[in-house]
Design an enzyme around this catalytic site. Structure first.
Site, PDB file in Angstrom:
ATOM      1  N   ILE A 123      63.003  67.126  35.076  1.00 45.50           N
ATOM      2  CA  ILE A 123      62.858  66.208  36.211  1.00 45.50           C
ATOM      3  C   ILE A 123      64.045  66.413  37.139  1.00 45.50           C
ATOM      4  O   ILE A 123      65.081  66.947  36.735  1.00 45.50           O
ATOM      5  CB  ILE A 123      62.733  64.726  35.754  1.00 45.50           C
ATOM      6  CG1 ILE A 123      63.873  64.338  34.806  1.00 45.50           C
ATOM      7  CG2 ILE A 123      61.395  64.479  35.106  1.00 45.50           C
ATOM      8  CD1 ILE A 123      63.818  62.893  34.322  1.00 45.50           C
ATOM      9  N   ASP A 124      63.884  65.991  38.369  1.00 45.43           N
ATOM     10  CA  ASP A 124      64.907  66.207  39.387  1.00 45.43           C
ATOM     11  C   ASP A 124      66.208  65.485  39.062  1.00 45.43           C
ATOM     12  O   ASP A 124      66.228  64.492  38.333  1.00 45.43           O
ATOM     13  CB  ASP A 124      64.408  65.734  40.762  1.00 45.43           C
ATOM     14  CG  ASP A 124      63.271  66.590  41.295  1.00 45.43           C
ATOM     15  OD1 ASP A 124      63.132  67.741  40.834  1.00 45.43           O
ATOM     16  OD2 ASP A 124      62.530  66.108  42.163  1.00 45.43           O
ATOM     17  N   LYS A 125      67.266  65.979  39.675  1.00 44.12           N
ATOM     18  CA  LYS A 125      68.610  65.404  39.500  1.00 44.12           C
ATOM     19  C   LYS A 125      68.623  63.905  39.791  1.00 44.12           C
ATOM     20  O   LYS A 125      69.231  63.124  39.065  1.00 44.12           O
ATOM     21  CB  LYS A 125      69.594  66.129  40.419  1.00 44.12           C
ATOM     22  CG  LYS A 125      70.988  65.550  40.439  1.00 44.12           C
ATOM     23  CD  LYS A 125      71.870  66.275  41.435  1.00 44.12           C
ATOM     24  CE  LYS A 125      73.244  65.638  41.519  1.00 44.12           C
ATOM     25  NZ  LYS A 125      74.106  66.313  42.505  1.00 44.12           N
ATOM     26  N   THR A 127      66.275  61.750  39.614  1.00 41.83           N
ATOM     27  CA  THR A 127      65.250  61.002  38.891  1.00 41.83           C
ATOM     28  C   THR A 127      65.731  60.747  37.474  1.00 41.83           C
ATOM     29  O   THR A 127      66.280  61.629  36.837  1.00 41.83           O
ATOM     30  CB  THR A 127      63.929  61.810  38.842  1.00 41.83           C
ATOM     31  OG1 THR A 127      63.528  62.109  40.184  1.00 41.83           O
ATOM     32  CG2 THR A 127      62.825  61.039  38.150  1.00 41.83           C
TER      33      THR A 127
END
Length: 198
Positions: A123-125, A127
């Site tokens: 998952i994104d940084k 998130t």
């Protein structure tokens, strides 16, 4: 006697390339009698040489780092980790240390035997959320297969500002941005990405 220090070190420390040793000299990580040197410095015998080994960015990217991990579940096959906002999952451009992979490698050193340290999704940084991490090859293969067959899936919660009138589906292909390689973009030929919202 009379050799340049970079030549002498290349002969003594055969595990490292001469260019790498020269870079350490340039960066001040090689001392002679306690003082930094340059590549042209000559040695004659009896000097005390100290070399402070430095990892390359590639090596540092997969080096274990002691960092707190919020493990919500763990058994012999998997770990479920609650990733906080601000932590990068996998080393990449501009983020070669301080990632979740570095923390996993410290917590469970055998994960170095697996591709991407056992990660099968990310998952994104910015998130936060739960990530399932495999601890062995069988678990990694099984998790990857389940994700591919969509027998296991991810659910995201988010807050939207404004009025959402009804649910819907976003079905657009995503791939790496052609100019800003850190970002992803909706582009033809990208990977299928379908998101349902309500």
């Amino acid at each position: 006697g009379g050799q340049r220090i970079d030549q002498a070190l290349a002969a003594l420390l055969t595990d490292y390339s001469r260019s790498r040793l020269q870079q350490w000299i340039k960066d001040g990580f090689v001392l002679m009698n306690g003082t930094p040197v340059n590549s042209k410095t000559k040695i004659y015998g009896g000097e005390k040489l100290e070399v402070f080994e430095q990892l390359t960015p590639e090596e540092a990217a997969f080096a274990p780092e002691a960092m707190p991990l919020n493990i919500v579940y763990e058994d012999d096959d998997i770990m479920v980790i609650n990733k906080p906002v601000g932590m990068v999952v996998h080393p990449g451009a501009g983020n070669v240390t301080g990632t979740l992979v570095n923390a996993i490698l410290h917590h469970y050193p055998r994960s170095a035997e697996l591709s991407r340290a056992g990660l099968v999704h990310r998952i994104d940084k910015d998130t936060s959320g739960l990530l399932v991490v495999a601890k062995n090859l069988e678990a990694q293969f099984s998790l990857s297969k389940q994700l591919a067959k969509k027998t296991v899936y991810r659910v995201y919660d988010l807050i939207a500002y404004g009025a959402i009138i009804a649910g819907g589906t976003i079905d657009q292909p995503i791939r790496r941005h052609p100019v800003d390689r850190i970002k992803m973009a909706i582009l033809p030929g990208g990977k299928e990405a379908v998101t349902h919202y309500n």
